[in-house]
Design a protein around this motif. Structure first.
Motif, PDB file in Angstrom:
ATOM      1  N   THR A  95     -20.185  15.136  24.796  1.00 18.86           N
ATOM      2  CA  THR A  95     -21.171  15.129  25.872  1.00 18.86           C
ATOM      3  C   THR A  95     -22.110  13.923  25.833  1.00 18.86           C
ATOM      4  N   SER A  96     -22.018  13.109  24.792  1.00 20.94           N
ATOM      5  CA  SER A  96     -22.856  11.914  24.680  1.00 20.94           C
ATOM      6  C   SER A  96     -22.202  10.975  23.679  1.00 20.94           C
ATOM      7  N   ARG A  97     -22.721   9.762  23.605  1.00 24.37           N
ATOM      8  CA  ARG A  97     -22.205   8.806  22.619  1.00 24.37           C
ATOM      9  C   ARG A  97     -22.356   9.354  21.212  1.00 24.37           C
ATOM     10  N   GLU A  98     -23.532   9.883  20.926  1.00 23.77           N
ATOM     11  CA  GLU A  98     -23.808  10.395  19.583  1.00 23.77           C
ATOM     12  C   GLU A  98     -22.910  11.588  19.258  1.00 23.77           C
ATOM     13  N   ALA A  99     -22.721  12.470  20.237  1.00 19.95           N
ATOM     14  CA  ALA A  99     -21.890  13.653  20.012  1.00 19.95           C
ATOM     15  C   ALA A  99     -20.442  13.267  19.774  1.00 19.95           C
ATOM     16  N   LEU A 100     -19.974  12.265  20.502  1.00 19.21           N
ATOM     17  CA  LEU A 100     -18.587  11.827  20.336  1.00 19.21           C
ATOM     18  C   LEU A 100     -18.370  11.201  18.965  1.00 19.21           C
ATOM     19  N   VAL A 101     -19.311  10.368  18.532  1.00 22.09           N
ATOM     20  CA  VAL A 101     -19.206   9.763  17.199  1.00 22.09           C
ATOM     21  C   VAL A 101     -19.278  10.846  16.125  1.00 22.09           C
ATOM     22  N   ARG A 102     -20.197  11.802  16.289  1.00 27.31           N
ATOM     23  CA  ARG A 102     -20.334  12.882  15.305  1.00 27.31           C
ATOM     24  C   ARG A 102     -19.060  13.718  15.232  1.00 27.31           C
ATOM     25  N   LEU A 103     -18.482  14.015  16.385  1.00 26.93           N
ATOM     26  CA  LEU A 103     -17.248  14.801  16.425  1.00 26.93           C
ATOM     27  C   LEU A 103     -16.128  14.087  15.688  1.00 26.93           C
ATOM     28  N   PHE A 104     -15.997  12.800  15.937  1.00 27.12           N
ATOM     29  CA  PHE A 104     -14.939  12.032  15.278  1.00 27.12           C
ATOM     30  C   PHE A 104     -15.160  11.976  13.771  1.00 27.12           C
ATOM     31  N   LEU A 105     -16.377  11.656  13.353  1.00 23.18           N
ATOM     32  CA  LEU A 105     -16.641  11.493  11.929  1.00 23.18           C
ATOM     33  C   LEU A 105     -16.534  12.817  11.172  1.00 23.18           C
ATOM     34  N   SER A 106     -16.836  13.910  11.827  1.00 26.78           N
ATOM     35  CA  SER A 106     -16.761  15.209  11.161  1.00 26.78           C
ATOM     36  C   SER A 106     -15.324  15.703  11.025  1.00 26.78           C
ATOM     37  N   THR A 107     -14.413  15.137  11.803  1.00 26.23           N
ATOM     38  CA  THR A 107     -13.015  15.592  11.763  1.00 26.23           C
ATOM     39  C   THR A 107     -12.044  14.519  11.298  1.00 26.23           C
ATOM     40  N   ASN A 108     -12.493  13.263  11.270  1.00 23.84           N
ATOM     41  CA  ASN A 108     -11.588  12.161  10.928  1.00 23.84           C
ATOM     42  C   ASN A 108     -12.216  11.173   9.949  1.00 23.84           C
ATOM     43  N   SER A 109     -13.046  11.651   9.050  1.00 26.96           N
ATOM     44  CA  SER A 109     -13.766  10.741   8.162  1.00 26.96           C
ATOM     45  C   SER A 109     -12.830   9.923   7.276  1.00 26.96           C
ATOM     46  N   SER A 110     -11.624  10.431   7.030  1.00 28.30           N
ATOM     47  CA  SER A 110     -10.676   9.687   6.187  1.00 28.30           C
ATOM     48  C   SER A 110     -10.289   8.347   6.811  1.00 28.30           C
ATOM     49  N   LYS A 111     -10.480   8.220   8.134  1.00 27.74           N
ATOM     50  CA  LYS A 111     -10.108   6.978   8.805  1.00 27.74           C
ATOM     51  C   LYS A 111     -11.132   5.868   8.615  1.00 27.74           C
ATOM     52  N   LEU A 112     -12.258   6.188   7.994  1.00 23.82           N
ATOM     53  CA  LEU A 112     -13.261   5.153   7.759  1.00 23.82           C
ATOM     54  C   LEU A 112     -12.740   4.068   6.822  1.00 23.82           C
ATOM     55  N   VAL A 113     -11.827   4.425   5.931  1.00 19.11           N
ATOM     56  CA  VAL A 113     -11.238   3.409   5.057  1.00 19.11           C
ATOM     57  C   VAL A 113     -10.462   2.389   5.881  1.00 19.11           C
ATOM     58  N   THR A 114      -9.866   2.852   6.987  1.00 19.26           N
ATOM     59  CA  THR A 114      -9.157   1.945   7.889  1.00 19.26           C
ATOM     60  C   THR A 114     -10.133   1.012   8.593  1.00 19.26           C
ATOM     61  N   LEU A 115     -11.263   1.553   9.006  1.00 21.43           N
ATOM     62  CA  LEU A 115     -12.294   0.732   9.641  1.00 21.43           C
ATOM     63  C   LEU A 115     -12.748  -0.374   8.694  1.00 21.43           C
TER      64      LEU A 115
ATOM     65  N   THR B 168      -0.504  -0.146   1.597  1.00 23.08           N
ATOM     66  CA  THR B 168      -0.875   1.204   2.007  1.00 23.08           C
ATOM     67  C   THR B 168      -2.391   1.256   2.148  1.00 23.08           C
ATOM     68  N   ILE B 169      -2.867   2.107   3.062  1.00 26.55           N
ATOM     69  CA  ILE B 169      -4.298   2.258   3.282  1.00 26.55           C
ATOM     70  C   ILE B 169      -4.585   3.716   3.599  1.00 26.55           C
ATOM     71  N   GLY B 170      -5.351   4.380   2.774  1.00 24.90           N
ATOM     72  CA  GLY B 170      -5.734   5.754   3.048  1.00 24.90           C
ATOM     73  C   GLY B 170      -4.537   6.647   3.292  1.00 24.90           C
ATOM     74  N   ASP B 171      -4.548   7.339   4.443  1.00 28.46           N
ATOM     75  CA  ASP B 171      -3.473   8.263   4.795  1.00 28.46           C
ATOM     76  C   ASP B 171      -2.226   7.549   5.317  1.00 28.46           C
ATOM     77  N   TYR B 172      -2.308   6.249   5.510  1.00 29.61           N
ATOM     78  CA  TYR B 172      -1.165   5.497   6.026  1.00 29.61           C
ATOM     79  C   TYR B 172      -0.320   5.008   4.850  1.00 29.61           C
ATOM     80  N   ASN B 173       0.873   5.574   4.717  1.00 27.49           N
ATOM     81  CA  ASN B 173       1.693   5.209   3.550  1.00 27.49           C
ATOM     82  C   ASN B 173       2.505   3.935   3.756  1.00 27.49           C
ATOM     83  N   TYR B 174       2.375   3.337   4.939  1.00 31.84           N
ATOM     84  CA  TYR B 174       3.000   2.024   5.164  1.00 31.84           C
ATOM     85  C   TYR B 174       2.157   1.245   6.156  1.00 31.84           C
ATOM     86  N   VAL B 175       1.750   0.056   5.750  1.00 32.38           N
ATOM     87  CA  VAL B 175       0.971  -0.834   6.613  1.00 32.38           C
ATOM     88  C   VAL B 175       1.650  -2.201   6.569  1.00 32.38           C
TER      89      VAL B 175
END
Length: 234
Positions: A28-48, A221-228
């Motif tokens: 419903t907002s920028r902050e809510a979207l970022v919070r939703l992603f980070l709360s469910t996909n935090s493992s992807k921060l290593v990719t970032l 390899t990076i995080g959950d990605y077993n081939y990069v």
């Protein structure tokens, strides 16, 4: 190796409807979207973190993400890059792209279908060519010919490098088990639901990149990605 019948892929409309039902009350907002992603996909921060370092190391300021999903990684990447950088986020899901356009106005968010559209349309929308194109776990939905077609488009549109991140590498030690599983499902007619994607060995990936005219520069390899794979346009 095909996971199931390609004819049973999600259509763009099916996927948008499904995701809208899950996220519409939360995004419903920028902050809510970022919070939703980070709360469910935090493992992807290593990719970032990897992409930020990679972009600075290679002086890349124009980045295209293919199969961007919620586009949060792309928004955070843009915030980390020098002023004047360009990040385009492409996905076939119209709901996710419309949401990104609403809450991440500095991103170039483009609806894009791997199987029907041409990369040139994204370059035209962005008004530029790209230094790097990134697949973050999205390229596995394509069969060999589709993957080669899209990689060739990237090459022909003067993309300098491609980073292909996937969780679907099949180690050679697991190959017999995977093949037996495919045979068993074929013989029993077991319904595995909607199509998800393809598993490949390291040699399968290398052959794909070679056929598309790209030079394989690095494998890791990076995080959950077993081939990069890092590809270079030479």
């Amino acid at each position: 190796m095909e996971a199931t019948d390609k004819s049973r892929r999600f259509t763009a409309d099916e996927h948008a409807t499904m995701v809208r039902q899950v996220y519409s009350g939360q995004a419903t907002s920028r902050e809510a979207l970022v919070r939703l992603f980070l709360s469910t996909n935090s493992s992807k921060l290593v990719t970032l973190a990897y992409l930020i370092r990679f972009a600075y190391r290679h002086d890349a300021r124009k980045i295209l993400s293919l199969g961007a999903g919620m586009c949060v990684i792309e928004e955070l990447l843009l915030q980390a890059l020098p002023e004047g950088s360009v990040v385009a986020a492409a996905d076939f899901n119209s709901y996710l792209i419309d949401t990104a356009r609403q809450f991440f106005p500095d991103l170039i968010a483009v609806q894009f279908d791997f199987f029907r559209d041409d990369v040139k349309t994204i370059c035209d929308a962005a008004g530029t060519t790209f230094d790097i194109a990134v697949f973050m776990g999205s390229s596995y939905v394509m069969d060999d010919e589709e993957h080669i077609r899209l990689l060739s488009q990237l090459k022909n549109n003067n993309v300098r490098m491609v980073i292909d991140l996937t969780p679907t590498l099949v180690p050679y030690s697991m190959l017999p088990r995977v093949i037996l599983g495919e045979i068993k499902c074929s013989l029993t007619g077991k319904d595995r639901g909607k199509f998800h994607g393809f598993q490949r060995t390291r040699n399968d990936f290398r052959a794909l990149y070679q056929r598309a005219g790209w030079t394989l520069r690095e494998e890791t390899t990076i995080g959950d990605y077993n081939y990069v794979a890092v590809l270079e346009n030479r």
